[in-house]
Scaffold this motif. Sequence first.
Motif, short mmCIF file in Angstrom:
data_model
loop_
_atom_site.label_atom_id
_atom_site.label_comp_id
_atom_site.label_asym_id
_atom_site.label_seq_id
_atom_site.Cartn_x
_atom_site.Cartn_y
_atom_site.Cartn_z
N MET A 209 0.84 -1.17 0.00
CA MET A 209 0.00 0.00 0.00
C MET A 209 0.89 1.24 0.00
O MET A 209 1.96 1.25 0.59
CB MET A 209 -0.91 0.00 1.22
N ILE A 210 0.41 2.29 -0.65
CA ILE A 210 1.12 3.57 -0.70
C ILE A 210 0.20 4.65 -0.14
O ILE A 210 -1.00 4.66 -0.42
CB ILE A 210 1.58 3.87 -2.14
N ASP A 211 0.74 5.53 0.69
CA ASP A 211 -0.06 6.57 1.34
C ASP A 211 0.21 7.93 0.72
O ASP A 211 1.35 8.25 0.38
CB ASP A 211 0.27 6.65 2.84
N ALA A 212 -0.82 8.74 0.61
CA ALA A 212 -0.67 10.12 0.15
C ALA A 212 0.03 10.92 1.24
O ALA A 212 -0.24 10.73 2.43
CB ALA A 212 -2.03 10.73 -0.17
N MET B 58 0.92 14.94 6.22
CA MET B 58 0.31 15.52 5.02
C MET B 58 0.73 16.98 4.91
O MET B 58 0.57 17.75 5.86
CB MET B 58 -1.21 15.43 5.08
N SER B 59 1.28 17.34 3.75
CA SER B 59 1.71 18.72 3.55
C SER B 59 1.17 19.28 2.24
O SER B 59 0.70 18.55 1.37
CB SER B 59 3.24 18.82 3.58
#
Length: 124
Positions: free
Chosen positions: A1-4, A45-46
Amino acid sequence: MIDASKILLYVNDPAASARFYGSLLERRPIKETPSVAVLELAPGMSLALWRRDGVKPLPHLRAGGNEIGFRVADAAAVDAQYECWANKGVPIALPPTDLDIGRSFVALDPDGHRLRVYATDKDM
């Protein structure tokens, strides 16, 4: 899985955009160079504000084709955030309105990117 982890917006002036978003979101940039400014939105998250003419490959589209959504607790919070941003002189494309997605309003950044503040019980 890849996260934003980052939202990238192509802007004309990263420093001006950093001032705009810093004022709006009450945050200071965590990185600022002539070509990019980065603000933390939430842990992990940026928001990166990247000088448009330095992006590779050069983007084809201009602002306005998408939105950044900011979820708030309820309809009263939508209205309160609207008043806050309107009092700061932020251009408003849509005042607080009840839609299928819930109550929301849409503001515009200096480059025309759309910012939607919303309250909803539905996943959006």
